[in-house]
Scaffold this active site. Structure first.
Site, PDB file in Angstrom:
ATOM      1  N   HIS A  41     135.820  33.516 -20.949  1.00  0.00           N
ATOM      2  CA  HIS A  41     135.299  34.300 -21.075  1.00  0.00           C
ATOM      3  C   HIS A  41     135.011  35.043 -19.607  1.00  0.00           C
ATOM      4  CE1 HIS A  41     131.931  31.957 -24.372  1.00  0.00           C
ATOM      5  NE2 HIS A  41     132.556  33.376 -24.610  1.00  0.00           N
ATOM      6  N   HIS A  73     136.456  26.087 -25.408  1.00  0.00           N
ATOM      7  CA  HIS A  73     135.422  25.270 -26.219  1.00  0.00           C
ATOM      8  C   HIS A  73     135.256  24.999 -27.650  1.00  0.00           C
ATOM      9  CE1 HIS A  73     133.727  28.137 -23.731  1.00  0.00           C
ATOM     10  NE2 HIS A  73     134.529  29.642 -24.414  1.00  0.00           N
ATOM     11  N   HIS A 123     126.386  29.875 -28.652  1.00  0.00           N
ATOM     12  CA  HIS A 123     127.612  29.277 -28.267  1.00  0.00           C
ATOM     13  C   HIS A 123     128.692  28.839 -28.730  1.00  0.00           C
ATOM     14  CE1 HIS A 123     130.512  28.028 -24.598  1.00  0.00           C
ATOM     15  NE2 HIS A 123     129.975  29.071 -24.596  1.00  0.00           N
ATOM     16  N   GLU A 125     130.399  26.553 -28.334  1.00  0.00           N
ATOM     17  CA  GLU A 125     130.630  25.079 -28.029  1.00  0.00           C
ATOM     18  C   GLU A 125     129.784  24.294 -28.686  1.00  0.00           C
ATOM     19  OE1 GLU A 125     131.255  23.486 -24.280  1.00  0.00           O
ATOM     20  OE2 GLU A 125     129.834  21.350 -24.825  1.00  0.00           O
ATOM     21  N   SER A 218     130.139  34.062 -19.590  1.00  0.00           N
ATOM     22  CA  SER A 218     130.994  33.278 -19.330  1.00  0.00           C
ATOM     23  C   SER A 218     129.451  32.466 -19.311  1.00  0.00           C
ATOM     24  CB  SER A 218     131.391  32.770 -18.277  1.00  0.00           C
ATOM     25  OG  SER A 218     131.356  31.937 -17.787  1.00  0.00           O
TER      26      SER A 218
END
Ligand code: SF4
Length: 279
Positions: A41, A73, A123, A125, A218
């Site tokens: 990011h 991620h 997100h 991840e 980020s």
């Protein structure tokens, strides 16, 4: 003005590794190299990779050939299977810490535990982590309030996004543990993240102003800015030195600077250079 640069500022191991994997893949590949979304990011780092021949795709399903790099991620397990089925060449740059979380989730899901993942539900991840749980037996939450609203459960496994705030995680995990007959808490917060967060806390407490350098998208950079702002009201989150123009540093004697795990050193150096010249 005294400028104090955080020792933990800049690329973490996972990001450094992903950047190296991407550069090396672009160098030795004859086919086009892609990433599924920005590799990290940070728009400036993504631009650097583009010059090396790595293209960031908004939708990997738009291609049927070439090499795809999995970001630090990680990606949802089912997407990776689909990519392979399409004949795409996969290069996995998932951060080893994220891989550990994926394996822990799979292990406890197989043992019948209900999985609670603490983090930002959208997100990448988290989307990757949740794909390793039983799809009928998991929840993603991000606050103590949401933890309190969960029904009582028998066996739960609690795990966090690697960049989640360490103190908040402890608080939420404690509340959840008290709701279950049996709870396993996996402290998956990456050390690079907690060290960075602890350092920014100390720096913010002793500085007149704090500059946090890094991508606005980020998560770990945003978290640093939030922590710093909770201690020092003159905290500013910027992506590049150009954004310094609108910032008032009048009367600042001590300025602390830190940078997210996805911020290349050259950007932080430019920020410091700009401040030294202009403030
Ligand atoms: S912050 Fe930690 S978990 Fe995330 S990429 Fe960096 S080393 Fe890996």
């Amino acid at each position: 003005m005294e400028i104090i640069l955080a020792k933990t500022a800049g690329f973490c191991m996972g990001v450094k590794r992903a950047m190296q994997i991407a550069s090396q893949t672009a160098l030795k590949n004859e086919s086009q190299v892609y990433t599924c979304g920005p590799l990290i990011h940070n728009p400036q780092a993504v631009e650097y990779l583009k010059k090396q021949g790595v293209e960031s795709l908004s939708d990997w399903r738009s291609i049927n050939s070439g090499t795809l790099i999995i970001r630090a991620h990680g990606m949802p397990a089912q997407d990776i299977e689909e990519m392979k089925a399409r004949g795409l060449n996969i290069v996995d740059a998932t951060c080893p810490h994220v891989v550990t979380s994926q394996r822990q989730i799979k292990k406890y899901a197989d043992l019948g535990y209900f999985i609670v993942i603490i983090g930002d539900k959208d997100h990448p991840e988290i989307l990757s982590l949740q794909s390793f749980a039983d799809q009928q037996r998991f929840r993603v939450i991000s606050s103590l309030q949401q933890a309190k609203e969960l029904d009582k459960l028998d066996q739960i496994m609690i795990i966090a996004q690697t960049t989640f705030n360490a103190e908040e995680f402890a608080e939420i995990a404690d509340a959840l543990s008290r709701k279950a007959k049996q709870a396993v808490v996996c402290n998956s917060i990456c050390q690079a993240t907690s060290e960075r967060q602890q350092e920014v806390q100390k720096l913010a407490a002793n500085a007149d102003a704090v500059i946090v350098v890094g991508g606005k998208a980020s998560a770990n950079t945003r978290r640093l800015a939030e922590i710093a702002a909770s201690i020092c009201s003159r905290t500013h989150h910027i992506e590049t030195e150009e954004e310094l123009e609108g910032i008032d540093l009048t009367g600042v004697k001590k300025l602390a600077i830190t940078a997210g795990a996805s911020t290349p050193d050259f950007i932080t150096e430019k920020v410091i250079e700009h401040i030294r010249k202009n403030f």
